[in-house]
Design an enzyme around this catalytic site. Structure first.
Site, PDB file in Angstrom:
ATOM      1  N   GLY A  10       3.095 -10.434   3.960  1.00 33.73           N
ATOM      2  CA  GLY A  10       2.864  -9.529   5.272  1.00 33.73           C
ATOM      3  C   GLY A  10       2.997 -10.936   6.455  1.00 33.73           C
ATOM      4  O   GLY A  10       2.652 -11.946   6.262  1.00 33.73           O
ATOM      5  N   ARG A  71       8.058  -8.503   0.636  1.00 31.33           N
ATOM      6  CA  ARG A  71       7.266  -8.787  -0.519  1.00 31.33           C
ATOM      7  C   ARG A  71       8.326  -8.834  -1.931  1.00 31.33           C
ATOM      8  O   ARG A  71       7.809  -8.328  -2.834  1.00 31.33           O
ATOM      9  CB  ARG A  71       6.294  -7.753  -0.769  1.00 31.33           C
ATOM     10  CG  ARG A  71       5.315  -7.510   0.438  1.00 31.33           C
ATOM     11  CD  ARG A  71       4.159  -6.763   0.192  1.00 31.33           C
ATOM     12  NE  ARG A  71       3.365  -6.757   1.419  1.00 31.33           N
ATOM     13  CZ  ARG A  71       2.296  -7.573   1.780  1.00 31.33           C
ATOM     14  NH1 ARG A  71       2.259  -8.600   1.305  1.00 31.33           N
ATOM     15  NH2 ARG A  71       1.646  -7.342   2.854  1.00 31.33           N
ATOM     16  N   ASP A 102      -0.860 -15.802  -1.385  1.00 33.75           N
ATOM     17  CA  ASP A 102      -1.074 -16.146  -2.801  1.00 33.75           C
ATOM     18  C   ASP A 102       0.233 -15.524  -3.674  1.00 33.75           C
ATOM     19  O   ASP A 102       0.991 -16.488  -4.549  1.00 33.75           O
ATOM     20  CB  ASP A 102      -2.314 -15.613  -3.422  1.00 33.75           C
ATOM     21  CG  ASP A 102      -2.631 -16.416  -4.800  1.00 33.75           C
ATOM     22  OD1 ASP A 102      -2.978 -17.553  -4.786  1.00 33.75           O
ATOM     23  OD2 ASP A 102      -2.856 -15.598  -5.949  1.00 33.75           O
ATOM     24  N   THR A 125      -2.248 -16.061   5.149  1.00 37.17           N
ATOM     25  CA  THR A 125      -2.414 -14.804   4.862  1.00 37.17           C
ATOM     26  C   THR A 125      -3.711 -14.123   6.113  1.00 37.17           C
ATOM     27  O   THR A 125      -4.660 -14.904   6.317  1.00 37.17           O
ATOM     28  CB  THR A 125      -3.476 -14.678   3.713  1.00 37.17           C
ATOM     29  OG1 THR A 125      -4.135 -13.359   3.684  1.00 37.17           O
ATOM     30  CG2 THR A 125      -4.239 -15.800   3.091  1.00 37.17           C
ATOM     31  N   ASP A 127      -5.825 -12.100   5.621  1.00 35.46           N
ATOM     32  CA  ASP A 127      -6.915 -12.086   4.997  1.00 35.46           C
ATOM     33  C   ASP A 127      -7.892 -13.303   4.880  1.00 35.46           C
ATOM     34  O   ASP A 127      -9.122 -13.010   4.674  1.00 35.46           O
ATOM     35  CB  ASP A 127      -6.826 -11.158   3.831  1.00 35.46           C
ATOM     36  CG  ASP A 127      -6.375  -9.784   4.052  1.00 35.46           C
ATOM     37  OD1 ASP A 127      -6.270  -9.288   4.968  1.00 35.46           O
ATOM     38  OD2 ASP A 127      -5.961  -9.319   2.969  1.00 35.46           O
ATOM     39  N   ASP A 129      -8.041 -15.327   2.671  1.00 39.29           N
ATOM     40  CA  ASP A 129      -8.696 -15.521   1.413  1.00 39.29           C
ATOM     41  C   ASP A 129      -8.013 -16.516   0.454  1.00 39.29           C
ATOM     42  O   ASP A 129      -8.168 -16.190  -0.543  1.00 39.29           O
ATOM     43  CB  ASP A 129      -8.871 -14.147   0.922  1.00 39.29           C
ATOM     44  CG  ASP A 129      -7.569 -13.484   0.555  1.00 39.29           C
ATOM     45  OD1 ASP A 129      -6.376 -14.225   1.136  1.00 39.29           O
ATOM     46  OD2 ASP A 129      -7.454 -12.254   0.202  1.00 39.29           O
ATOM     47  N   ARG A 162     -21.896   8.660  20.237  1.00 32.12           N
ATOM     48  CA  ARG A 162     -20.956   8.836  19.162  1.00 32.12           C
ATOM     49  C   ARG A 162     -21.098   7.331  18.329  1.00 32.12           C
ATOM     50  O   ARG A 162     -21.530   6.284  18.716  1.00 32.12           O
ATOM     51  CB  ARG A 162     -19.530   8.735  19.449  1.00 32.12           C
ATOM     52  CG  ARG A 162     -19.349  10.149  19.547  1.00 32.12           C
ATOM     53  CD  ARG A 162     -17.687  10.453  20.077  1.00 32.12           C
ATOM     54  NE  ARG A 162     -17.477  11.748  20.375  1.00 32.12           N
ATOM     55  CZ  ARG A 162     -16.304  11.971  20.913  1.00 32.12           C
ATOM     56  NH1 ARG A 162     -15.406  11.065  21.415  1.00 32.12           N
ATOM     57  NH2 ARG A 162     -16.070  13.141  21.217  1.00 32.12           N
ATOM     58  N   ARG A 171      -8.067  -6.634   2.013  1.00 30.28           N
ATOM     59  CA  ARG A 171      -7.754  -6.239   0.717  1.00 30.28           C
ATOM     60  C   ARG A 171      -8.944  -6.536  -0.165  1.00 30.28           C
ATOM     61  O   ARG A 171      -9.416  -5.793  -0.814  1.00 30.28           O
ATOM     62  CB  ARG A 171      -6.223  -6.647   0.262  1.00 30.28           C
ATOM     63  CG  ARG A 171      -5.640  -5.621  -0.706  1.00 30.28           C
ATOM     64  CD  ARG A 171      -4.689  -6.468  -1.587  1.00 30.28           C
ATOM     65  NE  ARG A 171      -3.422  -6.604  -0.751  1.00 30.28           N
ATOM     66  CZ  ARG A 171      -2.475  -5.566  -0.673  1.00 30.28           C
ATOM     67  NH1 ARG A 171      -2.627  -4.588  -1.388  1.00 30.28           N
ATOM     68  NH2 ARG A 171      -1.323  -5.784  -0.162  1.00 30.28           N
ATOM     69  N   GLU A 222     -11.003  -2.578   4.766  1.00 30.38           N
ATOM     70  CA  GLU A 222     -10.068  -1.648   4.052  1.00 30.38           C
ATOM     71  C   GLU A 222     -10.366  -1.651   2.636  1.00 30.38           C
ATOM     72  O   GLU A 222     -10.292  -0.589   1.873  1.00 30.38           O
ATOM     73  CB  GLU A 222      -8.715  -1.843   4.325  1.00 30.38           C
ATOM     74  CG  GLU A 222      -8.260  -3.009   3.778  1.00 30.38           C
ATOM     75  CD  GLU A 222      -6.592  -3.607   3.824  1.00 30.38           C
ATOM     76  OE1 GLU A 222      -6.084  -2.648   4.443  1.00 30.38           O
ATOM     77  OE2 GLU A 222      -6.443  -4.473   3.764  1.00 30.38           O
ATOM     78  N   GLN A 275      -3.363  -5.261  13.825  1.00 31.03           N
ATOM     79  CA  GLN A 275      -4.218  -6.638  13.669  1.00 31.03           C
ATOM     80  C   GLN A 275      -3.342  -7.825  13.203  1.00 31.03           C
ATOM     81  O   GLN A 275      -3.786  -8.989  13.189  1.00 31.03           O
ATOM     82  CB  GLN A 275      -5.118  -6.657  12.550  1.00 31.03           C
ATOM     83  CG  GLN A 275      -6.428  -5.706  12.892  1.00 31.03           C
ATOM     84  CD  GLN A 275      -7.001  -5.213  11.560  1.00 31.03           C
ATOM     85  OE1 GLN A 275      -7.788  -5.863  11.060  1.00 31.03           O
ATOM     86  NE2 GLN A 275      -6.537  -4.116  10.916  1.00 31.03           N
TER      87      GLN A 275
HETATM   88  O1  F6P Z   1      -1.092  -9.433   3.831  1.00 31.21           O
HETATM   89  C1  F6P Z   1      -2.579  -9.058   3.916  1.00 31.21           C
HETATM   90  C2  F6P Z   1      -2.414  -7.659   4.087  1.00 31.21           C
HETATM   91  O2  F6P Z   1      -2.382  -7.454   5.546  1.00 31.21           O
HETATM   92  C3  F6P Z   1      -3.663  -6.791   3.701  1.00 31.21           C
HETATM   93  O3  F6P Z   1      -4.940  -6.889   4.651  1.00 31.21           O
HETATM   94  C4  F6P Z   1      -3.092  -5.244   3.852  1.00 31.21           C
HETATM   95  O4  F6P Z   1      -3.839  -4.607   2.934  1.00 31.21           O
HETATM   96  C5  F6P Z   1      -1.739  -5.407   3.429  1.00 31.21           C
HETATM   97  O5  F6P Z   1      -1.605  -6.738   3.685  1.00 31.21           O
HETATM   98  C6  F6P Z   1      -0.737  -4.618   3.978  1.00 31.21           C
HETATM   99  O6  F6P Z   1       0.408  -4.674   3.691  1.00 31.21           O
HETATM  100  P1  F6P Z   1       1.758  -4.053   4.254  1.00 31.21           P
HETATM  101  O7  F6P Z   1       2.096  -4.678   5.613  1.00 31.21           O
HETATM  102  O8  F6P Z   1       2.762  -4.174   3.279  1.00 31.21           O
HETATM  103  O9  F6P Z   1       1.367  -2.538   4.726  1.00 31.21           O
END
Ligand code: F6P
Length: 343
Positions: A10, A71, A102, A125, A127, A129, A162, A171, A222, A275
């Site tokens: 990503g 990917r 990773d 990444t 995330d 992580d 609200r 992820r 998510e 994001q």
């Molecule tokens: O690279 C991590 C991430 O952004 C995750 O947070 C998310 O679930 C996923 O990639 C989304 O992937 P894509 O861009 O392939 O929809």
């Protein structure tokens, strides 16, 4: 020396800062750099562009990656690995800098260990992580994007009395949800590291309302997990080359539960790929630049099979094989601090 650089997985803000820094540091050592296009796909197919200090100097502020990304997993088909190795030699490369998460880095690590490809890794990444580095570039930008979105959502939530549920990326790890939740004074934060306690969340929202706060903000990652009897997280049945499902939908599910159990009108906003878009923050530009320079230095010194990493305030080199495969979960101490406000 001829260096190939690629971006896999990503995208995120800061990738172009790394590319620019690699190109400059290699150039300063009298080397040249080519950019392999669309991650490992470009390394297999030999698609590339020439990179120079001139054509990369103005990219530090650009989001995404000028090289494109994918990917693609060469190890899905062993013929692709053979082709990749041939391409590496055909292009006359002395080093390959793989900027990725990773999945990308596992491929780099295997290519180094099994096929003696002179690989260097640079962690990335959104995330946040990856276990071998204290922080990944792009994370700072993403939490600022979430913060800005929640600041805007707060005024409409307040006007309409609200609850707004904001679904963030993450992820397997709740870094984005937790940090952006703390930064926006969220009333509740849900992360993948712990099972979601919907009763407690609804109690907190009710208590807040009783105390006079007429709106509420819930930030949910998510990848947060609901217990089986609560329902299912929306997932695509299809998996990508690395076996990952597409996540998304937990925010809507949580919003429906809140409305049903509390009676408060609730809306959900899924921020998704917003994001990962747009210009990087100053922090991510600097971190990306530093990592890029150090990755290039490893290439120049022929110190292959390593990954650059942030440790404290220093950039260090760690063995690629040790750097991959372990996830860096959210620091529970940070979540416990956030929980001081879940009362
Ligand atoms: O690279 C991590 C991430 O952004 C995750 O947070 C998310 O679930 C996923 O990639 C989304 O992937 P894509 O861009 O392939 O929809």
């Amino acid at each position: 020396m001829k260096v190939g650089v690629l971006t896999g997985g990503g995208d995120r803000p800061g990738l172009n800062a790394v590319i620019r820094a690699v190109v400059r540091a290699v150039h300063n050592a009298n080397g040249t750099t080519i950019g392999l296009l669309e991650g490992w796909r470009g390394a297999i197919e030999g698609n590339y562009i020439d990179l120079s200090p001139e054509n990369t100097d103005g990219i530090v502020d650009r989001g995404g990656t000028i090289l494109g990304s994918s990917r693609t997993n060469p190890y899905k088909n062993s013929k692709d690995v053979d082709t990749l190795v041939d391409t590496f030699h055909r292009l006359g490369l002395n080093a390959l800098i793989a900027i990725g998460g990773d999945d990308t880095l596992v491929v780099g690590s295997r290519l180094f260990a099994e096929r003696t490809i002179s690989t260097i890794g640079c962690p990335k990444t959104i995330d946040n992580d990856l276990s071998s580095t204290d922080q990944t570039f792009g994370f700072d930008t993403s939490i600022n994007i979430v913060m800005e979105a929640v600041d805007r959502l707060r005024t409409t939530a307040e006007s309409h009395r609200r609850i707004v549920v904001v679904e963030t990326m993450g992820r397997h790890a709740g870094w984005i949800a937790c940090y952006s939740g703390v930064a926006t004074a969220a009333d509740y934060i849900l992360v993948p590291e712990i099972d979601v306690d919907l009763d407690r969340m609804c109690d907190v929202l009710k208590k807040r309302r009783e105390a006079g706060k007429l709106y509420g903000i819930v930030v949910v990652s998510e990848g947060a997990k609901l217990s089986k009897d609560e329902g299912f997280v929306t997932q695509d049945a299809e998996v990508d080359d690395f076996g990952h499902v597409k996540l998304g939908g937990i925010g809507e599910l949580v919003a429906r539960v809140i409305e049903k159990r509390t009676g408060f009108e609730t809306r959900c906003v899924t921020l998704g790929h917003l994001q990962r878009g747009g210009p990087p923050s100053a922090y991510d530009r600097v971190l990306g630049t530093r990592l890029g320079i150090h990755a290039a230095r490893l290439a120049i010194h022929k110190d292959f099979g390593k990954m650059v990493a942030l440790r404290g305030t220093n950039i260090v080199a760690v063995p690629l094989a040790d750097a991959v495969g372990t996830m860096r979960k959210l620091d529970m101490g940070v979540l416990r601090e956030a929980e001081e406000f879940f009362t």
